[in-house]
Every structure is written in C-alpha cells, then in structure tokens.
Motif scaffolding. Structure first.
Motif, PDB file in Angstrom:
ATOM      1  N   TYR A  42     -64.082 -68.756 110.676  1.00 29.22           N
ATOM      2  CA  TYR A  42     -65.358 -68.952 109.975  1.00 29.22           C
ATOM      3  C   TYR A  42     -65.236 -68.909 108.439  1.00 29.22           C
ATOM      4  CZ  TYR A  42     -67.182 -67.954 114.651  1.00 29.22           C
ATOM      5  OH  TYR A  42     -67.427 -67.956 115.991  1.00 29.22           O
ATOM      6  N   THR A  43     -64.078 -69.247 107.897  1.00 30.28           N
ATOM      7  CA  THR A  43     -63.940 -69.324 106.440  1.00 30.28           C
ATOM      8  C   THR A  43     -64.354 -70.713 105.959  1.00 30.28           C
ATOM      9  OG1 THR A  43     -62.142 -67.708 106.414  1.00 30.28           O
ATOM     10  CG2 THR A  43     -62.291 -69.153 104.519  1.00 30.28           C
ATOM     11  N   SER A  44     -65.214 -70.772 104.937  1.00 30.57           N
ATOM     12  CA  SER A  44     -65.708 -72.059 104.429  1.00 30.57           C
ATOM     13  C   SER A  44     -64.926 -72.561 103.222  1.00 30.57           C
ATOM     14  CB  SER A  44     -67.185 -71.935 104.038  1.00 30.57           C
ATOM     15  OG  SER A  44     -67.968 -71.620 105.160  1.00 30.57           O
ATOM     16  N   PHE A  45     -64.360 -71.644 102.451  1.00 31.85           N
ATOM     17  CA  PHE A  45     -63.562 -72.019 101.276  1.00 31.85           C
ATOM     18  C   PHE A  45     -62.659 -70.840 100.939  1.00 31.85           C
ATOM     19  CE2 PHE A  45     -67.839 -70.619  99.878  1.00 31.85           C
ATOM     20  CZ  PHE A  45     -67.494 -69.427  99.260  1.00 31.85           C
ATOM     21  N   ASP A  46     -61.663 -71.082 100.095  1.00 32.31           N
ATOM     22  CA  ASP A  46     -60.776 -69.990  99.684  1.00 32.31           C
ATOM     23  C   ASP A  46     -61.456 -69.117  98.636  1.00 32.31           C
ATOM     24  OD1 ASP A  46     -58.862 -71.007 101.394  1.00 32.31           O
ATOM     25  OD2 ASP A  46     -57.895 -72.206  99.841  1.00 32.31           O
ATOM     26  N   SER A  47     -62.062 -69.768  97.631  1.00 29.33           N
ATOM     27  CA  SER A  47     -62.725 -69.046  96.545  1.00 29.33           C
ATOM     28  C   SER A  47     -63.868 -69.897  96.001  1.00 29.33           C
ATOM     29  CB  SER A  47     -61.748 -68.738  95.401  1.00 29.33           C
ATOM     30  OG  SER A  47     -60.563 -68.150  95.879  1.00 29.33           O
ATOM     31  N   ALA A  48     -64.820 -69.229  95.335  1.00 30.12           N
ATOM     32  CA  ALA A  48     -65.912 -69.948  94.664  1.00 30.12           C
ATOM     33  C   ALA A  48     -66.298 -69.195  93.409  1.00 30.12           C
ATOM     34  CB  ALA A  48     -67.120 -70.082  95.593  1.00 30.12           C
ATOM     35  N   LEU A  49     -66.654 -69.943  92.369  1.00 28.78           N
ATOM     36  CA  LEU A  49     -67.146 -69.350  91.127  1.00 28.78           C
ATOM     37  C   LEU A  49     -68.447 -70.038  90.733  1.00 28.78           C
ATOM     38  CD1 LEU A  49     -66.754 -67.509  88.609  1.00 28.78           C
ATOM     39  CD2 LEU A  49     -65.517 -69.413  87.550  1.00 28.78           C
ATOM     40  N   PRO A 218     -60.904 -59.962 102.576  1.00 29.51           N
ATOM     41  CA  PRO A 218     -61.423 -61.321 102.783  1.00 29.51           C
ATOM     42  C   PRO A 218     -62.793 -61.587 102.181  1.00 29.51           C
ATOM     43  CG  PRO A 218     -61.583 -60.041 104.804  1.00 29.51           C
ATOM     44  CD  PRO A 218     -60.859 -59.187 103.818  1.00 29.51           C
ATOM     45  N   PHE A 219     -63.492 -60.559 101.712  1.00 32.04           N
ATOM     46  CA  PHE A 219     -64.843 -60.765 101.170  1.00 32.04           C
ATOM     47  C   PHE A 219     -64.975 -60.112  99.791  1.00 32.04           C
ATOM     48  CE2 PHE A 219     -65.189 -60.940 105.798  1.00 32.04           C
ATOM     49  CZ  PHE A 219     -65.677 -62.231 105.931  1.00 32.04           C
ATOM     50  N   GLU A 242     -73.883 -71.021 110.187  1.00 31.56           N
ATOM     51  CA  GLU A 242     -73.251 -72.345 110.216  1.00 31.56           C
ATOM     52  C   GLU A 242     -74.094 -73.224 111.124  1.00 31.56           C
ATOM     53  OE1 GLU A 242     -69.248 -72.151 111.676  1.00 31.56           O
ATOM     54  OE2 GLU A 242     -68.414 -71.508 109.757  1.00 31.56           O
ATOM     55  N   GLY A 243     -74.969 -74.034 110.550  1.00 32.87           N
ATOM     56  CA  GLY A 243     -75.867 -74.841 111.373  1.00 32.87           C
ATOM     57  C   GLY A 243     -76.798 -73.937 112.154  1.00 32.87           C
TER      58      GLY A 243
END
Length: 435
Positions: A42-49, A218-219, A242-243
């Motif tokens: 259930y990971t959507s991306f590695d990182s986000a800023l 992971p979070f 997710e949906g």
C-alpha cells in the motif's frame, strides 16, 4: 486546480533527498513525507514534499471535521496537513484541559503551490500553473543547494530533558488504571507521558535528519509551519483510502533490537508468541474492526494480517492490517471522523479510555497521537500516527516528545515504564546525544 507536471531523473536519490530537505527550509510552510524505501504493501510513493500555502485551513476542534470536509470538497486538489488528537472533542463530548507548552492549532491543512514526489529515480514536480515557470529553476537550485543540515550541530549543548510525570507518580497512575480495568470501566488504555525541555533551541531539519537516519521508519514526516515543527519518525499508519478500500495498520507490541543476530531473531520470535502483547494487539484490532464497520459495506471488514512482527532499526513491532470496503459515494472525511482518534492510541472501549487518559495524563497531547498526511484530488488519503516524534515551538523555545504503552490487566508498572523509555530512546539521543 490545474497543475503542471514535469518529471526528471536522478541517479543518487539519497543525496537528492538531503538536498531537497535543505532547500525546503527557505519556505514558511513545508511538509515532507518519507517512506524510507520501506516498501510495505500500500505504498503510493517513496517521498513527497509540499511547499507554500496557496489556500489553507487552520482551526480549533470545534466542528473541525465539518470545516475540513468543506475545505477538502471545495479545493478538489492535493491538501497536506494534520489532525491533532484533541479533535476527539469534535467527535465525542470530551475536553482537553491539561497543560500545553506547544500551542499547535488543533487542525491544519494547506493546498501547496509546489508539490514534489519521488518515485524510484523519478522526481515529479506537480506545480500550480501560476508557479509552473519556476520548475526548471527549482530543480537546478535543489541540485546546487548546499547541504547545510549538519547533524553534528543539530542542538545546543545544554538541552535538559525533564519529565512531566515522575517514575513514582507513573507507577501510582498505572495502579489507578488497573483499578479501572478491574471495575470493568475499560479493557485497555494507552497511557502516555511527556518529556520536555524549556528555553531550548534546535536546528529542526538537522534533528529530523538525525532521527530519521537512526530510525528509517515507513511513515516519517517533517512539518514546518512558520515557527512550529513536527519531526516525526513514525512506524505506524493510521488510515489510508485507495478508491473504495480503507486500510488501517495498528501497532501494539514492542521489543528492542539486539546486536547479536541470533539474539535479535529470538527476541522477535518471543514477541510474536507473547500472550500479553498479542492480547493487546487483538483488542485494538477488534476496536478498529468496529470503527471501520461504521462506514463499511456489510460484511466488508477483514483482517488481512494479524499480529505480524516487523523489524525497524530501533525496535521490533507487532502490526496488524485491517481493511474494509466503503460505498464510493461516501465522503472521505466520514471514514476519518468515524475512526478518529486511532484505537492504538486510546484503548477500549474508546470513549471511556479517552476520559481516563484526560484525567491521568499531565499534558495535552495535541499533535502527538494525532495524524499527519494528505488528500489527493481523487478523494484518496493516507495518514500516519504521530508517535516517535519531537514537537518544537521555536518562538517559545519549547521541545516536547511523548511516549506511551498499553495498560491491560496483565500489565506490570515497571515493565510499562521500561517500554516507554525504550520508545523514547531515539528522541532523547538526537536531542542530548545521551543513550
């Protein structure tokens, strides 16, 4: 709100992430989310800023979920932010009157002008059209940024950590909780205590970097909100959508990592079989199933994984995964409203546990044991549980980190206290260099 998307490729992602965090410090508002390549399901991306408010909502708990619902519905874009623990007072007839040294708003979300995702070696810039012409320059500036996040100079020499609840008082409060359990008021309560420092100054980005390096959870998240900061090394997901699928992954059960590979494997195996720890986890799984059933289609709540032990740099944790399916027409805020705050940080029954928490804890939890995360334009979301985190008010020079453990009928006050110290170890170390 239309966004311009451009993708670049980078070879050394680890260095790029450091440059990105360093570069982001020039902005008044920044929220960094990092999975640390912990590729669990259930990971959507590695990182986000997410950077710079275009619009924002900042409010106390009163009607907080309704205000968030209106904001999220009208924005129809990515929004990033947090829900503090005290938004419980919007969901139930509760209050928060304990001491608060941090003064964080109860709920805060913003629509970022600039949004950057890392997926593998791809760097995706999702900028609002009004700032889209800055993408190329920003990418160039990030790569040229001096990494001024010096871990060795993260804190002052003289940070003195104090306890809000001292050991003898902690033992007495655990005994009070056990009396509540014997009377049948509750089965389990997550009892927390605050460690704090006054008149203290830190470099928040450097402290976060150090905390993340020694934990790699992971979070992880780094929040800068003008002069207020959250430096979060959380291993726990609260809720993801997710949906039409909802995913909750509560943690209950902790054991320390050991240097010897054989001993470390043994302590993990012991945790997996520990009756008390499993009982704690199963109680919370039942609570989560009940919470998810409020918005789920009939018969659509399932336990995908029960009491599985996962290993992180600092500790082994027992994690369960509970999922449900909701009606696609249901507003995403309703699933959050009906499950908040997360059962792993309250206890069962939830309302009774929260009343006991308010009575016995000495500090307002605020952002601690709340949730940091985001919504997508498609009405999906993902939120962590704010644990293993340092909260900092730069203006007040106040530093806080809290830890807790689940008290059940089988609890021993001394062992629970030791578990709290184990969970506090990483935060204490990065602030004082003392293990």
């Amino acid at each position: 709100m239309p966004r311009t998307v451009r993708t670049f490729s980078v070879e050394n992602i680890k260095d790029f992430k450091q440059l990105l965090l360093s570069w982001s410090q020039q902005f008044e508002t920044a929220l960094w989310l990092d999975s640390n390549k912990y590729q669990q399901h259930y990971t959507s991306f590695d990182s986000a800023l997410a950077l710079e408010e275009f619009t924002a909502i900042k409010t106390d708990y009163s009607n907080a979920f309704d205000k968030l619902k209106e904001y999220q519905s009208t924005t129809k874009d990515y929004i990033f932010g947090y829900i503090s623990y005290d938004v419980k007072n919007d969901v139930e007839q509760l209050s928060s009157k304990n001491y608060d040294g941090l003064d964080f708003p109860d709920l805060y979300f913003f629509q970022p002008q600039k949004l950057i995702f890392i997926r593998g070696k791809n760097i995706e810039f999702h900028y609002l059209n009004m700032v889209a012409d800055e993408i190329q320059n920003d990418f160039t500036d990030i790569q040229a940024a001096a990494i001024h996040i010096d871990i060795a100079r993260a804190t002052e020499e003289n940070i003195k950590i104090k306890l809000r609840i001292h050991k003898a008082e902690y033992y007495a409060k655990v005994e009070t909780i056990l009396e509540h359990i014997k009377r049948g008021d509750i089965y389990e309560v997550n009892f927390c205590q605050e460690f704090y420092a006054e008149n203290a100054t830190i470099n928040p980005a450097a402290v976060y970097q150090h905390l993340n390096d020694i934990s790699e959870p992971p979070f992880a998240s780094f929040l800068k909100m003008e002069q207020q900061y959250a430096l979060c090394a959380s291993p726990e997901r609260y809720l993801k959508k997710e949906g039409s699928k909802i995913i909750s992954q509560p943690i209950k059960g902790t054991a320390k990592r050991l240097i010897s590979t054989i001993d470390d494997a043994q302590i993990a195996a012991d945790l997996a079989r520990d009756e008390k720890e499993r009982a704690e986890n199963v109680m919370i799984v039942d609570l989560v199933r009940n919470d998810l059933s409020k918005t789920a289609k009939k018969g659509a709540v399932q336990v995908e994984e029960l009491c599985k032990v996962y290993s992180f740099k600092q500790v082994h944790q027992m994690i369960s995964t509970v999922v449900s399916e909701i009606d696609p027409q249901l507003h995403p805020i309703e699933t959050l409203r009906s499950t908040f705050p997360m059962g792993s940080m309250t206890g069962a029954p939830k309302v009774s546990a929260m009343k006991i928490i308010e009575h016995l804890e000495a500090s307002k939890r605020g952002l601690y044991s709340g949730a940091i995360g985001y919504f997508t334009p498609e009405n999906d979301f993902d939120f962590n549980v704010v644990i293993r985190s340092i909260l900092y008010n730069e203006e007040k020079k106040y530093i806080s980190y809290s830890v807790g453990s689940a008290i059940t009928i089988k609890s021993d006050a001394a062992k629970e206290y030791e578990e709290c110290l184990l969970k506090a170890k990483a935060m204490k170390y990065v602030l004082t260099n003392a293990k």
